[in-house]
Write an enzyme that holds these catalytic residues in place. Structure first.
Site, PDB file in Angstrom:
ATOM      1  N   GLY A  53       0.829  -1.213   0.000  1.00 46.91           N
ATOM      2  CA  GLY A  53       0.000   0.000   0.000  1.00 46.91           C
ATOM      3  C   GLY A  53       0.860   1.258   0.000  1.00 46.91           C
ATOM      4  O   GLY A  53       0.485   2.284   0.574  1.00 46.91           O
ATOM      5  N   ALA A  54       2.016   1.190  -0.679  1.00 42.83           N
ATOM      6  CA  ALA A  54       2.942   2.337  -0.691  1.00 42.83           C
ATOM      7  C   ALA A  54       2.381   3.517  -1.478  1.00 42.83           C
ATOM      8  O   ALA A  54       2.916   4.614  -1.410  1.00 42.83           O
ATOM      9  CB  ALA A  54       4.287   1.901  -1.265  1.00 42.83           C
ATOM     10  N   GLY A  79       1.490   4.843   3.452  1.00 43.92           N
ATOM     11  CA  GLY A  79       2.482   4.065   2.709  1.00 43.92           C
ATOM     12  C   GLY A  79       3.503   4.978   2.041  1.00 43.92           C
ATOM     13  O   GLY A  79       4.699   4.694   2.029  1.00 43.92           O
ATOM     14  N   SER A  89      -5.180  -1.148  14.181  1.00 43.43           N
ATOM     15  CA  SER A  89      -5.990   0.045  14.409  1.00 43.43           C
ATOM     16  C   SER A  89      -6.529  -0.012  15.829  1.00 43.43           C
ATOM     17  O   SER A  89      -6.726  -1.098  16.387  1.00 43.43           O
ATOM     18  CB  SER A  89      -7.144   0.036  13.402  1.00 43.43           C
ATOM     19  OG  SER A  89      -8.283   0.639  13.935  1.00 43.43           O
ATOM     20  N   TYR A 118     -14.244  -4.195   9.750  1.00 41.89           N
ATOM     21  CA  TYR A 118     -12.879  -3.644   9.686  1.00 41.89           C
ATOM     22  C   TYR A 118     -12.142  -3.935  11.000  1.00 41.89           C
ATOM     23  O   TYR A 118     -11.003  -4.417  11.001  1.00 41.89           O
ATOM     24  CB  TYR A 118     -12.959  -2.132   9.441  1.00 41.89           C
ATOM     25  CG  TYR A 118     -11.638  -1.411   9.509  1.00 41.89           C
ATOM     26  CD1 TYR A 118     -10.726  -1.466   8.459  1.00 41.89           C
ATOM     27  CD2 TYR A 118     -11.292  -0.658  10.641  1.00 41.89           C
ATOM     28  CE1 TYR A 118      -9.510  -0.800   8.521  1.00 41.89           C
ATOM     29  CE2 TYR A 118     -10.077   0.009  10.715  1.00 41.89           C
ATOM     30  CZ  TYR A 118      -9.195  -0.065   9.653  1.00 41.89           C
ATOM     31  OH  TYR A 118      -7.983   0.595   9.727  1.00 41.89           O
TER      32      TYR A 118
HETATM   33  N1  LIG Z   1      -6.284   6.433   8.394  1.00 45.13           N
HETATM   34  C1  LIG Z   1      -6.483   6.032   9.624  1.00 45.13           C
HETATM   35  O1  LIG Z   1      -7.038   6.748  10.476  1.00 45.13           O
HETATM   36  C2  LIG Z   1      -6.022   4.659  10.072  1.00 45.13           C
HETATM   37  C3  LIG Z   1      -6.185   4.320  11.433  1.00 45.13           C
HETATM   38  C4  LIG Z   1      -5.741   3.063  11.856  1.00 45.13           C
HETATM   39  C5  LIG Z   1      -5.153   2.191  10.950  1.00 45.13           C
HETATM   40  N2  LIG Z   1      -5.034   2.549   9.637  1.00 45.13           N
HETATM   41  C6  LIG Z   1      -4.407   1.593   8.733  1.00 45.13           C
HETATM   42  O2  LIG Z   1      -3.280   2.211   8.135  1.00 45.13           O
HETATM   43  C7  LIG Z   1      -3.016   1.563   6.873  1.00 45.13           C
HETATM   44  C8  LIG Z   1      -2.801   2.621   5.794  1.00 45.13           C
HETATM   45  O3  LIG Z   1      -4.021   3.303   5.580  1.00 45.13           O
HETATM   46  P1  LIG Z   1      -4.123   4.829   5.079  1.00 45.13           P
HETATM   47  O4  LIG Z   1      -4.812   5.579   6.135  1.00 45.13           O
HETATM   48  O5  LIG Z   1      -2.817   5.306   4.563  1.00 45.13           O
HETATM   49  O6  LIG Z   1      -5.185   4.648   3.885  1.00 45.13           O
HETATM   50  P2  LIG Z   1      -5.087   4.854   2.311  1.00 45.13           P
HETATM   51  O7  LIG Z   1      -4.474   6.164   1.988  1.00 45.13           O
HETATM   52  O8  LIG Z   1      -6.457   4.566   1.827  1.00 45.13           O
HETATM   53  O9  LIG Z   1      -4.074   3.698   1.854  1.00 45.13           O
HETATM   54  C9  LIG Z   1      -4.453   2.357   1.783  1.00 45.13           C
HETATM   55  C10 LIG Z   1      -3.488   1.646   0.861  1.00 45.13           C
HETATM   56  O10 LIG Z   1      -3.865   0.257   0.804  1.00 45.13           O
HETATM   57  C11 LIG Z   1      -3.900  -0.118  -0.554  1.00 45.13           C
HETATM   58  N3  LIG Z   1      -4.817  -1.225  -0.834  1.00 45.13           N
HETATM   59  C12 LIG Z   1      -6.152  -1.285  -0.663  1.00 45.13           C
HETATM   60  N4  LIG Z   1      -6.644  -2.438  -1.116  1.00 45.13           N
HETATM   61  C13 LIG Z   1      -5.581  -3.138  -1.601  1.00 45.13           C
HETATM   62  C14 LIG Z   1      -5.430  -4.391  -2.236  1.00 45.13           C
HETATM   63  N5  LIG Z   1      -6.482  -5.171  -2.514  1.00 45.13           N
HETATM   64  N6  LIG Z   1      -4.187  -4.796  -2.586  1.00 45.13           N
HETATM   65  C15 LIG Z   1      -3.117  -4.011  -2.357  1.00 45.13           C
HETATM   66  N7  LIG Z   1      -3.196  -2.801  -1.788  1.00 45.13           N
HETATM   67  C16 LIG Z   1      -4.414  -2.365  -1.418  1.00 45.13           C
HETATM   68  C17 LIG Z   1      -4.352   1.129  -1.298  1.00 45.13           C
HETATM   69  O11 LIG Z   1      -4.061   0.980  -2.667  1.00 45.13           O
HETATM   70  P3  LIG Z   1      -4.624   2.021  -3.774  1.00 45.13           P
HETATM   71  O12 LIG Z   1      -3.675   3.185  -3.677  1.00 45.13           O
HETATM   72  O13 LIG Z   1      -4.504   1.265  -5.059  1.00 45.13           O
HETATM   73  O14 LIG Z   1      -6.021   2.356  -3.383  1.00 45.13           O
HETATM   74  C18 LIG Z   1      -3.516   2.178  -0.581  1.00 45.13           C
HETATM   75  O15 LIG Z   1      -2.221   2.206  -1.102  1.00 45.13           O
HETATM   76  C19 LIG Z   1      -4.203   0.641   6.635  1.00 45.13           C
HETATM   77  O16 LIG Z   1      -3.864  -0.682   6.989  1.00 45.13           O
HETATM   78  C20 LIG Z   1      -5.259   1.155   7.582  1.00 45.13           C
HETATM   79  O17 LIG Z   1      -6.189   0.156   7.946  1.00 45.13           O
HETATM   80  C21 LIG Z   1      -5.456   3.763   9.177  1.00 45.13           C
END
Ligand SMILES: NC(=O)c1ccc[n+]([C@@H]2O[C@H](COP(=O)([O-])OP(=O)(O)OC[C@H]3O[C@@H](n4cnc5c(N)ncnc54)[C@H](OP(=O)(O)O)[C@@H]3O)[C@@H](O)[C@H]2O)c1
Length: 274
Positions: free
Chosen positions: A13-14, A19, A138, A164
């Site tokens: 998810g870079a 990422g 999370s 989730y």
């Molecule tokens: N944001 C928050 O408040 C929060 C809180 C707690 C934990 N987290 C966790 O932190 C991590 C990063 O999230 P983020 O907030 O940076 O969200 P984000 O910007 O939506 O990034 C999510 C990433 O995961 C990738 N992804 C989704 N489905 C995928 C698949 N089928 N195969 C490969 N890659 C996939 C996305 O790819 P695309 O670029 O192609 O869409 C994107 O690069 C996640 O695990 C999330 O659950 C986030």
């Protein structure tokens, strides 16, 4: 295909908010980074952005769809004989509606839990002895529940936030079991609430949340910090949160379903139970 540089760190998810921040910080420290991304066009643009800020960065872009066991197997097969320094299971999803992966799993469970389980286990022989595995969980995992049927829930059981949260609890239990079974550093990071695409719930009130909620959330760089600390720790089975390295509560360390879930997921993905 470019040869994998020994000592590389894979970031799934870079192309996403955190990422990108994680990949940029690792590259700035001189680590070769494998950007494992679902969407090659989006990922190429993120790679360009990182290179414009860190021109000396060693970034390799590789395609990985965590919703497809075939894609995960093909990706993992390219690492035979490499000595990886780390794997950051950062990719994640929180879809608003029930849907299935190509392997027939509910999307959230497939991408956030089964995908990282399969990927990590397929790569186990390719890590350097002191390598680090970090799984991004999370705070919602704290309130989640799983039962014996966790892997096979239907549309009637789907709830965006609850599903989730349970996928993140499963990832947490996997981390703990893996830490027991290997001598690698296996840890978890909790980024807090970060202003990213992930917190768009796909609902009518998203534009309001953009105005009233997102400004109070952490920036992706702040959310990335615990994961970066976890990649440098000498500990295992710890939770990195804010600037702290925390012991997990007993209810997670001794979760009654952790062993069963490990076995069920091994069977589901065609791996041995070890
Ligand atoms: N944001 C928050 O408040 C929060 C809180 C707690 C934990 N987290 C966790 O932190 C991590 C990063 O999230 P983020 O907030 O940076 O969200 P984000 O910007 O939506 O990034 C999510 C990433 O995961 C990738 N992804 C989704 N489905 C995928 C698949 N089928 N195969 C490969 N890659 C996939 C996305 O790819 P695309 O670029 O192609 O869409 C994107 O690069 C996640 O695990 C999330 O659950 C986030």
């Amino acid at each position: 295909m470019e040869e994998i540089i020994p000592g590389s760190i894979i970031v799934t998810g870079a192309s996403g908010s955190m990422g990108k921040a994680i990949s940029m910080a690792l590259a700035a420290k001189g680590h070769p980074v494998i950007m494992a991304c679902r969407n090659p066009e989006k990922a190429a643009s993120v790679k360009g952005e990182i290179l414009s800020k860190v021109p000396q960065a060693h970034l390799q872009l590789m395609q990985l769809d965590l919703a497809s066991m075939q894609s995960i197997r093909e990706f993992a097969a390219t690492f035979k004989g490499t000595r990886l320094a780390g794997l950051l299971n950062n990719a994640g999803t929180m879809p608003a509606r029930f849907s299935l992966t190509e392997d027939g799993l509910e999307q959230t469970v497939g991408v956030n839990y089964v995908g990282p389980y399969l990927l990590t286990r397929l790569l186990l022989d390719e890590f350097a002895p002191d390598a680090h595995i970090v799984n991004v969980i999370s705070l919602t995992a704290k309130y989640a529940k799983i039962d014996e049927d966790f892997l096979h829930k239907g549309p009637e059981d789907f709830h965006q936030l609850r599903t989730y949260a349970s996928s993140k609890l499963a990832l947490m239990l996997f981390s703990i079991e893996l830490a027991k079974r290997t001598s690698l550093h296996v840890n978890m990071s909790d980024p807090g609430i970060v202003a990213s695409d992930m917190i768009d719930l796909g609902r009518w009130f998203d534009p309001l949340a953009d105005i009233f909620f997102k400004p109070f959330c952490k920036r992706p760089e702040q959310g990335a910090a615990p994961a970066l600390a976890a990649l440098e720790t000498g500990s295992t089975a710890k939770l990195f949160k804010r600037n702290k390295c925390l012991d997990l509560q007993e209810r997670f360390l001794k979760h009654p379903l952790a062993g069963l879930l490990w076995q069920q997921t091994a069977r589901l993905t065609g791996l041995s139970v070890f």
